[in-house]
Motif scaffolding. Structure first.
Motif, mmCIF file in Angstrom:
data_model
loop_
_atom_site.group_PDB
_atom_site.id
_atom_site.type_symbol
_atom_site.label_atom_id
_atom_site.label_comp_id
_atom_site.label_asym_id
_atom_site.label_seq_id
_atom_site.Cartn_x
_atom_site.Cartn_y
_atom_site.Cartn_z
ATOM 1 N N LEU A 11 -9.826 52.478 64.548
ATOM 2 C CA LEU A 11 -10.108 53.459 65.556
ATOM 3 C C LEU A 11 -11.623 53.841 65.405
ATOM 4 N N ILE A 12 -12.282 54.102 64.307
ATOM 5 C CA ILE A 12 -13.490 54.240 63.804
ATOM 6 C C ILE A 12 -14.287 53.162 64.380
ATOM 7 N N LYS A 13 -13.726 51.977 64.000
ATOM 8 C CA LYS A 13 -14.641 50.993 64.133
ATOM 9 C C LYS A 13 -14.898 50.525 65.632
ATOM 10 N N ASN A 14 -13.716 50.880 66.479
ATOM 11 C CA ASN A 14 -14.070 50.484 67.630
ATOM 12 C C ASN A 14 -14.349 51.585 68.654
ATOM 13 N N GLY A 15 -14.944 52.843 67.971
ATOM 14 C CA GLY A 15 -15.602 53.879 68.654
ATOM 15 C C GLY A 15 -14.443 54.834 69.559
ATOM 16 N N ASP A 16 -13.170 54.687 68.866
ATOM 17 C CA ASP A 16 -12.399 55.486 69.761
ATOM 18 C C ASP A 16 -12.237 56.841 68.960
ATOM 19 N N ILE A 17 -12.489 57.322 67.755
ATOM 20 C CA ILE A 17 -12.570 58.436 67.162
ATOM 21 C C ILE A 17 -13.961 58.460 66.502
ATOM 22 N N GLU A 18 -14.469 59.772 66.097
ATOM 23 C CA GLU A 18 -15.586 59.942 65.191
ATOM 24 C C GLU A 18 -15.133 59.472 63.753
ATOM 25 N N PRO A 19 -16.035 59.031 62.917
ATOM 26 C CA PRO A 19 -15.598 58.900 61.654
ATOM 27 C C PRO A 19 -15.171 60.032 60.903
ATOM 28 N N ILE A 20 -13.926 60.052 60.415
ATOM 29 C CA ILE A 20 -13.233 61.127 59.461
ATOM 30 C C ILE A 20 -12.892 60.905 57.898
ATOM 31 N N ILE A 21 -13.003 61.881 57.299
ATOM 32 C CA ILE A 21 -12.301 62.006 55.935
ATOM 33 C C ILE A 21 -11.013 62.289 55.836
ATOM 34 N N ILE A 22 -10.082 61.600 55.258
ATOM 35 C CA ILE A 22 -8.617 62.076 55.157
ATOM 36 C C ILE A 22 -8.347 62.395 53.622
ATOM 37 N N VAL A 23 -7.667 63.577 53.379
ATOM 38 C CA VAL A 23 -7.400 64.124 52.026
ATOM 39 C C VAL A 23 -5.732 64.000 52.169
ATOM 40 N N GLY A 24 -5.387 63.211 51.046
ATOM 41 C CA GLY A 24 -4.045 63.214 50.884
ATOM 42 C C GLY A 24 -3.321 63.882 49.910
ATOM 43 N N ILE A 25 -2.551 64.842 50.216
ATOM 44 C CA ILE A 25 -2.093 65.944 48.954
ATOM 45 C C ILE A 25 -0.904 65.594 48.406
ATOM 46 N N HIS A 26 -0.650 65.066 47.536
ATOM 47 C CA HIS A 26 0.512 64.617 46.848
ATOM 48 C C HIS A 26 1.501 65.917 46.858
ATOM 49 N N CYS A 27 2.780 65.649 46.940
ATOM 50 C CA CYS A 27 3.692 66.610 46.846
ATOM 51 C C CYS A 27 4.170 66.634 45.190
ATOM 52 N N LEU A 28 4.991 67.697 44.977
ATOM 53 C CA LEU A 28 5.422 68.000 43.604
ATOM 54 C C LEU A 28 6.950 67.326 43.313
ATOM 55 N N GLY A 29 7.453 66.537 43.972
ATOM 56 C CA GLY A 29 8.766 66.145 43.631
ATOM 57 C C GLY A 29 9.782 67.083 44.155
ATOM 58 N N PHE A 30 10.303 67.590 43.003
ATOM 59 C CA PHE A 30 11.836 68.371 43.223
ATOM 60 C C PHE A 30 11.393 69.958 43.827
ATOM 61 N N THR A 31 10.057 70.279 43.585
ATOM 62 C CA THR A 31 9.659 71.640 44.278
ATOM 63 C C THR A 31 9.319 71.314 45.793
ATOM 64 N N ARG A 32 9.337 70.218 46.315
ATOM 65 C CA ARG A 32 8.604 69.998 47.720
ATOM 66 C C ARG A 32 9.264 70.690 48.719
ATOM 67 N N ILE A 33 10.425 70.991 48.933
ATOM 68 C CA ILE A 33 11.033 71.649 50.052
ATOM 69 C C ILE A 33 10.738 73.241 49.953
ATOM 70 N N GLY A 34 10.640 73.689 48.651
ATOM 71 C CA GLY A 34 10.588 75.197 48.487
ATOM 72 C C GLY A 34 9.115 75.396 48.803
ATOM 73 N N ASP A 35 8.181 74.232 48.277
ATOM 74 C CA ASP A 35 6.650 74.536 48.421
ATOM 75 C C ASP A 35 6.155 74.505 49.717
ATOM 76 N N MET A 36 7.145 73.669 50.608
ATOM 77 C CA MET A 36 6.798 73.470 52.258
ATOM 78 C C MET A 36 7.639 74.556 53.231
ATOM 79 N N MET A 37 8.308 75.351 52.672
ATOM 80 C CA MET A 37 9.144 76.136 53.504
ATOM 81 C C MET A 37 8.205 77.295 53.824
ATOM 82 N N PRO A 38 8.216 77.587 55.079
ATOM 83 C CA PRO A 38 7.547 78.847 55.796
ATOM 84 C C PRO A 38 8.496 80.247 55.292
#
Length: 308
Positions: free
Chosen positions: A102-129
């Motif tokens: 998408l960046i190469k084709n000019g469809d979006i502006e160049p961006i940075i992506i940050v992937g935040i790893h989950c913590l396995g067994f605590t994932r559901i509780g960590d992401m619970m609202p």
């Protein structure tokens, strides 16, 4: 003692990066994951409120030279978004490929992506609202939710860690545009619901959210959790004010259970304040709850958030 030393090491690295005005990535630790384009770097940051360490994979696009002001997309389950070899099911979101094209084709502006790893067994509780749980009136349903989450809710702490530790860390090391209108958060399933939660709880940090196959209930005959989420949203959705929200759902396997709740969520958001320029909802027949299907539709939220 080891944790204290680790925190100190991270602090020194951050200070050194802050002094590097060019934000050159030459000495940054390279992620063991592979990408089709751009570069990927691996970091670990400790947040004292969350009381845990988060692993980050930060992707920069081709042409990144440490200058400029790049928008940033923060994504949950970062271990699944780049490299199929590294994932548990040998599927990934292919975010480097999709964003790179998408960046190469000019469809979006160049961006940075940050992937935040989950913590396995605590994932559901960590992401619970957390703030939505009190809206579950039935004690048995509340106990059921407690059991599913493992009884430990850290959704508030997790969202705070991303906003107050991960984001400043990223801004200090990379040439980012830290403005809220250039900052998005996105994830699937529990990552989808916590993205929506961050959108509400940190409205001055994340003005864009992508909620993919959003977790809104275990089965269609147990609506208490979804109803609690809707009650929370009615009281806490931020004003439109240029914000952007993308949600979607499939109709296979786990996604099938979400269908009635997804439709209610779309109606709710429509009724609150969003118009078509700031709110997109997509329903995908024949798609389910897996990285392969999520990868196939990633250009939609990317174009919505960062389209030229």
């Amino acid at each position: 003692m080891k944790k204290a030393l680790f925190v100190f090491a991270v602090a020194l690295f951050t200070l050194a990066a802050c002094s590097n005005k060019g934000k050159d990535t030459a000495n940054y630790p390279v992620s063991p994951y592979s990408v089709d384009c751009g570069n990927l770097f691996r970091f670990a940051v400790y947040d004292s409120t969350f009381a845990d360490t988060l692993t980050l994979d930060v992707w920069t696009p081709d042409g990144y030279d440490g200058t400029g002001a790049y928008p940033v997309l923060y994504m949950h389950d970062g271990q699944n978004i780049f490299d199929t070899v590294a994932t548990w099911n040998h599927q990934s979101w292919d975010m480097d490929r999709t964003a790179g094209v998408l960046i190469k084709n000019g469809d979006i502006e160049p961006i940075i992506i940050v992937g935040i790893h989950c913590l396995g067994f605590t994932r559901i509780g960590d992401m619970m609202p957390e703030k939505a749980i009190p809206y579950i009136a039935d004690s048995l349903e509340r106990a059921f939710t407690d059991t599913i989450s493992g009884w430990r809710y850290r959704g508030d702490e997790y969202v705070s860690a991303i906003a107050n530790t991960v984001k400043p860390f990223t801004d200090s090391l990379f040439a980012t545009n830290p403005a809220a209108e250039k900052t998005a958060i996105m994830g699937s399933s529990m990552g989808g619901i916590v993205s929506l939660y961050a959108f509400c709880e940190q409205p001055d940090v994340f003005r864009m959210a992508g909620c993919i196959s959003t977790h809104l209930g275990i089965t269609q005959d147990r609506p208490a959790y979804a109803e609690a989420i809707f009650r929370y949203l009615k009281e806490n959705m931020p004003k439109q004010d240029g914000r952007k929200l993308y949600i979607d759902n499939g109709d296979q396997d786990v996604d099938y259970n979400y269908i009635p709740y997804f439709n209610t969520l779309v109606t709710l958001v429509d009724s609150l304040w969003y118009d078509s320029a700031h709110f997109q909802s997509q329903f995908f027949q024949g798609q389910g709850h897996c990285e392969k299907d999520w990868a196939s539709r990633m250009e939609l939220p990317l174009k919505m958030f960062y389209g030229k």
